[in-house]
Design a protein around this motif. Structure first.
Motif, PDB file in Angstrom:
ATOM      1  N   TYR A   1      49.155 -25.545   2.687  1.00  0.00           N
ATOM      2  CA  TYR A   1      48.961 -24.879   3.963  1.00  0.00           C
ATOM      3  C   TYR A   1      47.966 -23.728   3.827  1.00  0.00           C
ATOM      4  O   TYR A   1      47.644 -23.267   2.726  1.00  0.00           O
ATOM      5  CB  TYR A   1      50.282 -24.389   4.567  1.00  0.00           C
ATOM      6  N   TYR A   2      47.482 -23.314   4.985  1.00  0.00           N
ATOM      7  CA  TYR A   2      46.485 -22.247   5.081  1.00  0.00           C
ATOM      8  C   TYR A   2      47.032 -21.149   5.977  1.00  0.00           C
ATOM      9  O   TYR A   2      47.673 -21.426   7.002  1.00  0.00           O
ATOM     10  CB  TYR A   2      45.185 -22.799   5.682  1.00  0.00           C
ATOM     11  N   SER A   3      46.767 -19.904   5.618  1.00  0.00           N
ATOM     12  CA  SER A   3      47.157 -18.787   6.476  1.00  0.00           C
ATOM     13  C   SER A   3      46.018 -17.781   6.562  1.00  0.00           C
ATOM     14  O   SER A   3      45.219 -17.633   5.641  1.00  0.00           O
ATOM     15  CB  SER A   3      48.426 -18.098   5.964  1.00  0.00           C
TER      16      SER A   3
ATOM     17  N   LEU B   1      50.684 -28.947   5.935  1.00  0.00           N
ATOM     18  CA  LEU B   1      51.356 -30.237   5.873  1.00  0.00           C
ATOM     19  C   LEU B   1      52.356 -30.240   4.729  1.00  0.00           C
ATOM     20  O   LEU B   1      52.093 -29.687   3.649  1.00  0.00           O
ATOM     21  CB  LEU B   1      50.347 -31.371   5.664  1.00  0.00           C
ATOM     22  N   LYS B   2      53.506 -30.851   4.987  1.00  0.00           N
ATOM     23  CA  LYS B   2      54.530 -31.036   3.965  1.00  0.00           C
ATOM     24  C   LYS B   2      54.814 -32.521   3.825  1.00  0.00           C
ATOM     25  O   LYS B   2      54.856 -33.248   4.825  1.00  0.00           O
ATOM     26  CB  LYS B   2      55.818 -30.284   4.350  1.00  0.00           C
TER      27      LYS B   2
ATOM     28  N   PHE C   1      44.935 -20.037   0.806  1.00  0.00           N
ATOM     29  CA  PHE C   1      45.283 -21.448   0.685  1.00  0.00           C
ATOM     30  C   PHE C   1      46.449 -21.567  -0.294  1.00  0.00           C
ATOM     31  O   PHE C   1      46.370 -21.088  -1.436  1.00  0.00           O
ATOM     32  CB  PHE C   1      44.085 -22.262   0.205  1.00  0.00           C
ATOM     33  N   HIS C   2      47.527 -22.193   0.163  1.00  0.00           N
ATOM     34  CA  HIS C   2      48.769 -22.260  -0.596  1.00  0.00           C
ATOM     35  C   HIS C   2      49.066 -23.697  -1.043  1.00  0.00           C
ATOM     36  O   HIS C   2      48.787 -24.649  -0.313  1.00  0.00           O
ATOM     37  CB  HIS C   2      49.964 -21.811   0.253  1.00  0.00           C
ATOM     38  N   PHE C   3      49.682 -23.807  -2.201  1.00  0.00           N
ATOM     39  CA  PHE C   3      50.287 -25.062  -2.636  1.00  0.00           C
ATOM     40  C   PHE C   3      51.729 -24.760  -3.022  1.00  0.00           C
ATOM     41  O   PHE C   3      52.000 -23.749  -3.678  1.00  0.00           O
ATOM     42  CB  PHE C   3      49.551 -25.669  -3.831  1.00  0.00           C
ATOM     43  N   GLN C   4      52.644 -25.645  -2.621  1.00  0.00           N
ATOM     44  CA  GLN C   4      54.060 -25.392  -2.875  1.00  0.00           C
ATOM     45  C   GLN C   4      54.765 -26.671  -3.331  1.00  0.00           C
ATOM     46  O   GLN C   4      54.589 -27.738  -2.736  1.00  0.00           O
ATOM     47  CB  GLN C   4      54.730 -24.859  -1.610  1.00  0.00           C
ATOM     48  N   PHE C   5      55.555 -26.537  -4.377  1.00  0.00           N
ATOM     49  CA  PHE C   5      56.446 -27.605  -4.819  1.00  0.00           C
ATOM     50  C   PHE C   5      57.875 -27.120  -4.612  1.00  0.00           C
ATOM     51  O   PHE C   5      58.219 -25.993  -4.982  1.00  0.00           O
ATOM     52  CB  PHE C   5      56.228 -27.938  -6.295  1.00  0.00           C
TER      53      PHE C   5
ATOM     54  N   GLU D   1      55.159 -33.749   7.540  1.00  0.00           N
ATOM     55  CA  GLU D   1      55.410 -32.815   8.638  1.00  0.00           C
ATOM     56  C   GLU D   1      54.212 -31.906   8.843  1.00  0.00           C
ATOM     57  O   GLU D   1      53.586 -31.452   7.866  1.00  0.00           O
ATOM     58  CB  GLU D   1      56.636 -31.943   8.346  1.00  0.00           C
ATOM     59  N   LEU D   2      53.908 -31.626  10.099  1.00  0.00           N
ATOM     60  CA  LEU D   2      52.917 -30.623  10.463  1.00  0.00           C
ATOM     61  C   LEU D   2      53.657 -29.321  10.748  1.00  0.00           C
ATOM     62  O   LEU D   2      54.592 -29.286  11.550  1.00  0.00           O
ATOM     63  CB  LEU D   2      52.134 -31.060  11.691  1.00  0.00           C
ATOM     64  N   ILE D   3      53.239 -28.247  10.084  1.00  0.00           N
ATOM     65  CA  ILE D   3      53.896 -26.944  10.209  1.00  0.00           C
ATOM     66  C   ILE D   3      52.881 -25.931  10.726  1.00  0.00           C
ATOM     67  O   ILE D   3      51.761 -25.844  10.225  1.00  0.00           O
ATOM     68  CB  ILE D   3      54.438 -26.465   8.847  1.00  0.00           C
ATOM     69  N   THR D   4      53.257 -25.164  11.732  1.00  0.00           N
ATOM     70  CA  THR D   4      52.392 -24.086  12.219  1.00  0.00           C
ATOM     71  C   THR D   4      53.218 -22.808  12.352  1.00  0.00           C
ATOM     72  O   THR D   4      54.431 -22.862  12.569  1.00  0.00           O
ATOM     73  CB  THR D   4      51.764 -24.413  13.588  1.00  0.00           C
TER      74      THR D   4
END
Length: 328
Positions: A199-201, A176-177, A231-235, A153-156
Motif C-alpha cells: 500500500y501507499y500513503s 491491496l491485500k 510505500f509499504h509492504f506487509q506480511f 482486497e482493496l483498502i483505502t
C-alpha cells in the motif's frame, strides 16, 4: 550553494552586504529547519503505517466494510528537543549572551527563546518556533475495504485535516491485500491465516516556523511543511480463537521526504527570491528512509461489526483503535 546565490544577487543589486547577510540568515534557517521538523516527519511515517490489516481471513467477493479508526502516536522524549549553539550560526545569536540553548522540535513543548541578528544595521529579533506540546498526537480516519476476486482486497483510508497546536496533520492512502490461505486450505482448518499487503500513503504535516520581519517585509518562511510519500509492504500471520483473531504483522516501508516553507512574501522578493531559494536548499535534506517495524493486533468479530486494537512498534510506538461495519 548559498555563496553562489549571494554572489549572483550582489552583481544585480547595490546592497551586496545586505544580500550576504540574508544569505547567512537562510543558512541558519536551513540548519534550524533540519533539526526542527525531521522528528515530526519520521513520526508521521509510523502514524500512517499502522492498522491497515483488520483480518487475514478470505472474504466473499464484493463484500464491503467501512470503519472509523482513532490513531494515537506517542511522542518520545528524545525527539522533543534539540540543542542549538552560537557557533552553529552565521547570522543569528542567542539573545542575552547565551552560548547554547535547548529548544523544542516540532514535536516538543511550547518553550521559546529569542534569536537576534543584524541586517545592515537593523536588528532582527525572532522567537524560536514552538512545538505541538502534546504527548499524544490523536487523529481519526475513515477506512473502506472492498473484497475483490481471487482473495484480494482493496483498502483505502483518509483523514480530515487534523489541527495540532501550532500545526496540522493529514494522511490518505490506498493498497491491496492478498489472502494466502486459498493456496493452503489445511491452514484454514486450523484457524491459522496468512496474507501479504502492499500500500501507499501520503502524509502532509505542517507547523508555524520562523516569522522573520525586516524592513523588506516578512521573509516568507513562517510555515514549514513536510510532505511524505511512503510505500509499504506487509506480511501478516494470525490465529483465530472464537470471535477473536490475533494478528502479528511485519512491516517494511520506504519513504521519500519533501520539505517546503511558505508564508507572506516581502518586497525583497523582487530582488532576492527568499522563499524559492530556501525551498531549493531544503532539497538537500530530502532523503529516502527505510523503516522496519512490527505490529500486534487483536480483532473481535461479530456478525456486522468488528473491533480492532493494534500497537505498532520500532523506533516509535503507535496505537490504533477502530470499529468496522460490514455493509453487505
Amino acid at each position: 550553494m548559498i555563496v553562489f546565490l549571494v554572489c549572483f544577487f550582489q552583481a544585480k543589486a547595490q546592497t551586496g552586504t545586505q544580500l550576504q547577510q540574508v544569505g547567512y540568515l537562510l543558512e541558519d534557517a536551513l540548519l534550524y529547519s533540519k533539526q526542527y521538523i525531521i522528528p515530526a516527519t519520521d513520526g508521521a511515517v509510523y502514524q500512517a503505517s499502522g492498522a491497515w490489516n483488520h483480518s487475514n481471513k478470505k472474504r466473499k467477493t464484493w463484500d464491503l466494510s467501512m470503519g472509523i479508526n482513532v490513531n494515537m502516536f506517542n511522542v518520545p522524549k528524545t525527539d522533543r528537543t534539540f540543542v542549538i549553539n552560537n557557533s552553529d550560526f552565521k547570522f543569528f545569536q542567542i539573545e542575552n549572551g547565551g552560548t547554547s540553548a535547548t529548544v523544542p522540535t516540532a514535536m516538543g513543548n511550547d518553550n521559546q527563546i529569542y534569536l537576534v541578528g543584524d541586517l545592515d544595521g537593523q536588528q532582527i529579533r525572532l522567537k524560536t518556533p514552538q512545538g505541538i506540546n502534546q504527548q499524544f498526537v490523536v487523529y481519526p480516519y475513515l477506512d473502506i475495504n472492498l473484497a475483490l476476486p481471487y482473495g484480494t482486497e482493496l483498502i483505502t483510508r483518509t483523514s480530515t485535516n487534523t489541527k495540532l497546536k501550532k500545526g496540522y496533520y493529514q494522511v490518505y492512502g490506498y493498497g491491496l491485500k492478498h489472502n494466502l490461505n486459498q493456496y493452503f486450505p489445511n491452514l484454514t482448518a486450523k484457524n491459522i491465516f496468512f496474507s501479504i499487503s502492499s500500500y501507499y500513503s501520503k502524509e502532509d504535516i505542517g507547523f508555524d516556523f520562523l516569522d522573520v520581519k525586516t524592513n523588506f517585509g516578512n521573509l516568507g518562511i513562517n510555515q514549514i511543511n513536510g510532505l511524505v510519500d511512503t510505500f509499504h509492504f506487509q506480511f501478516s500471520a494470525s490465529k483465530q480463537w472464537g470471535n477473536v483473531e490475533v494478528l502479528g504483522n511485519f512491516i517494511c516501508n520506504t519513504s521519500k521526504f519533501n520539505y517546503k516553507v511558505s508564508g507572506e512574501k516581502g518586497t525583497i522578493e523582487s530582488v532576492f527570491p527568499i522563499q524559492s531559494i530556501i525551498n531549493t536548499l531544503l532539497d538537500s535534506i530530502e532523503k529516502d528512509k527505510v523503516n522496519v517495524m512490527g505490529e500486534l493486533a487483536a480483532n473481535y468479530q461479530s456478525d456486522r461489526f468488528s473491533f480492532l486494537s493494534a500497537i505498532t512498534f520500532g523506533k516509535f510506538v503507535n496505537l490504533n483503535f477502530g470499529v468496522q461495519y460490514k455493509v453487505n
